[in-house]
Design an enzyme around this catalytic site. Structure first.
Site, PDB file in Angstrom:
ATOM      1  N   GLU A   1       8.870  19.431 -23.960  1.00 21.41           N
ATOM      2  CA  GLU A   1       8.154  19.779 -22.721  1.00 21.41           C
ATOM      3  C   GLU A   1       8.598  21.157 -22.209  1.00 21.41           C
ATOM      4  OE1 GLU A   1       5.615  18.191 -21.815  1.00 21.41           O
ATOM      5  OE2 GLU A   1       5.836  16.121 -22.510  1.00 21.41           O
TER       6      GLU A   1
ATOM      7  N   ARG B   1       0.808  -1.241   0.000  1.00 25.10           N
ATOM      8  CA  ARG B   1       0.000   0.000   0.000  1.00 25.10           C
ATOM      9  C   ARG B   1       0.834   1.280   0.000  1.00 25.10           C
ATOM     10  NH1 ARG B   1      -3.514  -2.897   3.557  1.00 25.10           N
ATOM     11  NH2 ARG B   1      -5.188  -3.804   2.304  1.00 25.10           N
TER      12      ARG B   1
ATOM     13  N   LYS C   1       6.298  23.859 -13.478  1.00 24.04           N
ATOM     14  CA  LYS C   1       5.502  22.668 -13.174  1.00 24.04           C
ATOM     15  C   LYS C   1       5.142  22.608 -11.685  1.00 24.04           C
ATOM     16  CE  LYS C   1       4.566  18.006 -14.104  1.00 24.04           C
ATOM     17  NZ  LYS C   1       4.867  16.744 -14.703  1.00 24.04           N
TER      18      LYS C   1
ATOM     19  N   HIS D   1      -0.883  17.519 -25.790  1.00 25.89           N
ATOM     20  CA  HIS D   1      -0.851  16.092 -25.442  1.00 25.89           C
ATOM     21  C   HIS D   1      -2.083  15.322 -25.897  1.00 25.89           C
ATOM     22  CE1 HIS D   1       2.674  17.242 -23.222  1.00 25.89           C
ATOM     23  NE2 HIS D   1       2.864  16.026 -22.755  1.00 25.89           N
TER      24      HIS D   1
ATOM     25  N   GLU E   1      -5.065  17.112 -10.762  1.00 26.64           N
ATOM     26  CA  GLU E   1      -5.604  17.492 -12.070  1.00 26.64           C
ATOM     27  C   GLU E   1      -7.128  17.597 -12.109  1.00 26.64           C
ATOM     28  OE1 GLU E   1      -3.197  16.220 -15.583  1.00 26.64           O
ATOM     29  OE2 GLU E   1      -5.136  15.542 -16.327  1.00 26.64           O
TER      30      GLU E   1
ATOM     31  N   HIS F   1      -0.395  12.613 -27.657  1.00 31.72           N
ATOM     32  CA  HIS F   1      -0.464  11.261 -27.087  1.00 31.72           C
ATOM     33  C   HIS F   1      -1.102  10.291 -28.065  1.00 31.72           C
ATOM     34  CE1 HIS F   1      -0.096  11.403 -22.424  1.00 31.72           C
ATOM     35  NE2 HIS F   1       1.003  11.009 -23.004  1.00 31.72           N
TER      36      HIS F   1
ATOM     37  N   ASN G   1      -1.096  19.697 -20.139  1.00 34.04           N
ATOM     38  CA  ASN G   1      -1.385  18.752 -21.218  1.00 34.04           C
ATOM     39  C   ASN G   1      -1.563  19.421 -22.567  1.00 34.04           C
ATOM     40  OD1 ASN G   1      -1.572  15.894 -20.427  1.00 34.04           O
ATOM     41  ND2 ASN G   1      -2.707  16.828 -18.755  1.00 34.04           N
TER      42      ASN G   1
ATOM     43  N   LYS H   1       2.662  11.951 -11.064  1.00 33.86           N
ATOM     44  CA  LYS H   1       1.844  11.085 -11.928  1.00 33.86           C
ATOM     45  C   LYS H   1       2.609   9.793 -12.153  1.00 33.86           C
ATOM     46  CE  LYS H   1      -1.031  14.132 -14.711  1.00 33.86           C
ATOM     47  NZ  LYS H   1      -1.293  14.684 -16.052  1.00 33.86           N
TER      48      LYS H   1
ATOM     49  N   ARG I   1      -4.199  21.944 -13.533  1.00 36.80           N
ATOM     50  CA  ARG I   1      -3.080  21.093 -13.977  1.00 36.80           C
ATOM     51  C   ARG I   1      -3.260  20.613 -15.417  1.00 36.80           C
ATOM     52  NH1 ARG I   1       0.225  16.321 -10.781  1.00 36.80           N
ATOM     53  NH2 ARG I   1       1.545  15.805 -12.551  1.00 36.80           N
TER      54      ARG I   1
ATOM     55  N   HIS J   1       8.508  10.510 -27.197  1.00 37.66           N
ATOM     56  CA  HIS J   1       7.383  11.265 -26.644  1.00 37.66           C
ATOM     57  C   HIS J   1       7.368  12.717 -27.143  1.00 37.66           C
ATOM     58  CE1 HIS J   1       4.340  12.520 -23.783  1.00 37.66           C
ATOM     59  NE2 HIS J   1       5.144  13.476 -23.338  1.00 37.66           N
TER      60      HIS J   1
HETATM   61  N1  GLY Z   1       2.911  15.816 -17.821  1.00 34.00           N
HETATM   62  C1  GLY Z   1       1.816  16.574 -17.387  1.00 34.00           C
HETATM   63  C2  GLY Z   1       1.566  16.466 -15.935  1.00 34.00           C
HETATM   64  O1  GLY Z   1       2.380  15.940 -15.201  1.00 34.00           O
HETATM   65  O2  GLY Z   1       0.534  16.896 -15.461  1.00 34.00           O
END
Ligand code: GLY
Length: 346
Positions: free
Chosen positions: A168, A104, A205, A226, A215, A230, A223, A126, A219, A246
Site C-alpha cells: 500500500e 445507529r 491518503k 485493487h 469515493e 482484490h 484503488n 471504510k 478516492r 492482502h
Molecule cells: N483502501 C482504499 C481506500 O480506503 O479508499
C-alpha cells in the site's frame, strides 16, 4: 477527516480520553493482538470491556459481528460509549462497522497494529465485512473519532506482514509521489524507513479522502492495483492453495494493471519495467495457473468501482499520477494477467 496521531499510545491515548467523556469503553482484539498488543494498552485504561475474536480474514463476517454486538449489548453500552479497535485491517474494518451500526452508531477509535492497517485501512472510514466470499461486500463509510498509530507495534510484526503492508506504501507513491517512488524503489524491504513511510502514506491518503470521503470520484485512485488484486485475493481465499496476504495480492494487481495502463499508452515502457522489476524483487511471483484466469476475471465484475457490467479501473497515467473510471475490457485484463505470468512480454 478524523485526526491521525503518530505517537506511542502511552502519550496519545490518555490525551484522547482526557479530551472526551465516554460512558464506557470496549476494546476489540483478536488472538494475536490480545497477546502482543493488549498488554501495552491495558494499563492505560481503567474499567473496560474486552471483546476477543479469532484472528484472520475468514472471521470477517456477520457471525463475528453478532459476537461483537452481543458483547456491547451484554455490557449495556449506551450511545456515549467508545470502541477501541486494536488490530489490523480485519479488526479495524469489522470493529468499526459494528460500532458504526450499534444503536445507529457510537464513537470508535482505530488503533492499527499492522503496517497495512497503519498506512491504509485505519485511515479514511471504510468499514465492512466480507459476504458470500466477496471482500468488503457489506459496509459503510463512517470516519473514526480518531486514529492513533503507535510505531512500536511494527517491531512485533513478522516480515511477511511488513511486506504485505508495504504494497500500500508502494501504491501511494506510484499514484501520488514520483519522487518518493524513486526513493523507495532503490531500497529493498529491510532498508526502508518505516517512520517516514507511514507518515507519508497517511498524508497521501488523508489528502485524497478529505477531497472525496465517500469515493464518488478522486478516492478511486486509492484503488490502483485493487481491481485485479482484490479478485486474485478473493479467488485465493476460497482455494485450498496457500493463502495470499492482502498486499501480496495487490502487488500482483499493480503489475497487471500497470501493464494495462501501458497497453492503453497511459504510461511508458520504462515505468512499467521499474514497477514490474521492483515488485517481483520484493514479492517474488504468485503462481497463477491458466485455469485461474477466468474465475479471477469473473470476480472483477463485483468490483465496487464498476458501472453496471463495465469494469472500471484506476490506472496510472505517469509516475506519481493516477486516472480513475477507465473502462477496461476482459481481454485487456486477461493480457494484464498473462503479462504477470510472464506470457505476454513485449
Ligand atoms: N483502501 C482504499 C481506500 O480506503 O479508499
Amino acid at each position: 477527516m478524523s485526526t491521525v496521531t503518530i505517537a506511542p499510545l502511552t502519550e496519545s491515548l490518555p490525551a484522547f480520553l482526557d479530551a472526551h467523556d465516554f460512558s464506557d469503553i470496549a476494546v476489540i482484539v483478536d488472538s494475536h493482538t490480545a497477546r502482543f498488543c493488549y498488554p501495552e494498552l491495558k494499563p492505560l485504561l481503567s474499567k473496560h470491556t474486552l471483546i476477543r475474536i479469532k484472528a484472520g480474514e475468514e472471521q470477517k463476517h456477520i457471525a463475528t459481528c453478532e459476537l461483537i454486538w452481543d458483547g456491547l449489548t451484554r455490557a449495556n453500552f449506551d450511545r456515549h460509549a467508545l470502541v477501541l479497535n486494536l488490530g489490523g485491517g480485519v479488526i479495524g474494518d469489522m470493529g468499526g462497522f459494528c460500532a458504526a451500526t450499534y444503536k445507529r452508531g457510537i464513537a470508535f477509535a482505530q488503533l492499527p497494529t499492522t503496517l497495512l492497517a497503519q498506512v491504509d485501512a485505519s485511515v479514511g472510514g471504510k468499514l465492512g465485512i466480507d459476504f458470500r466470499g466477496l471482500k468488503n461486500h457489506i459496509g459503510v463509510f463512517q470516519q473514526p473519532t480518531t486514529v492513533l498509530i503507535d510505531p512500536q507495534f511494527l517491531t512485533t510484526l513478522p516480515e511477511r506482514e511488513l511486506r504485505s503492508g508495504f504494497a500500500e506504501i508502494v501504491k501511494h507513491c506510484l499514484i501520488a509521489d514520483a519522487q518518493m517512488w524513486d526513493e523507495i524503489r532503490r531500497r529493498d524491504l529491510a532498508e526502508q524507513d518505516w517512520a517516514v513511510l507511514v507518515a507519508h502514506s497517511v498524508e497521501v491518503k488523508k489528502k485524497v479522502v478529505a477531497r472525496d470521503p465517500t469515493e464518488k470520484g478522486l478516492r478511486k485512485i486509492l484503488n490502483f492495483g485493487h481491481t485485479l488484486g482484490h479478485a486474485v485475493e478473493t479467488y485465493f481465499l476460497n482455494q485450498p492453495r496457500k493463502r495470499l496476504l492482502h498486499g501480496e495480492a495487490i502487488a500482483v494487481g499493480m503489475v497487471a494493471e500497470a501493464y494495462i495502463a501501458f497497453q492503453k499508452k497511459m504510461i511508458d515502457q520504462s515505468l512499467l519495467t521499474q514497477i514490474e522489476e521492483y515488485l517481483f524483487s520484493v514479492y517474488g511471483t504468485v503462481r497463477l495457473l491458466d485455469t485461474d484466469i477466468d474465475p479471477v476475471l469473473a470476480l472483477t465484475l463485483q468490483d465496487k468501482k464498476n458501472r453496471g457490467s463495465q469494469v472500471r479501473m484506476s490506472l496510472l497515467s505517469g509516475p506519481g499520477e493516477c486516472a480513475f473510471d477507465i473502462t477496461v475490457t476482459a481481454s485487456e485484463m486477461r493480457r494484464g494477467l498473462e503479462f504477470y505470468r510472464g506470457l505476454n512480454k513485449e
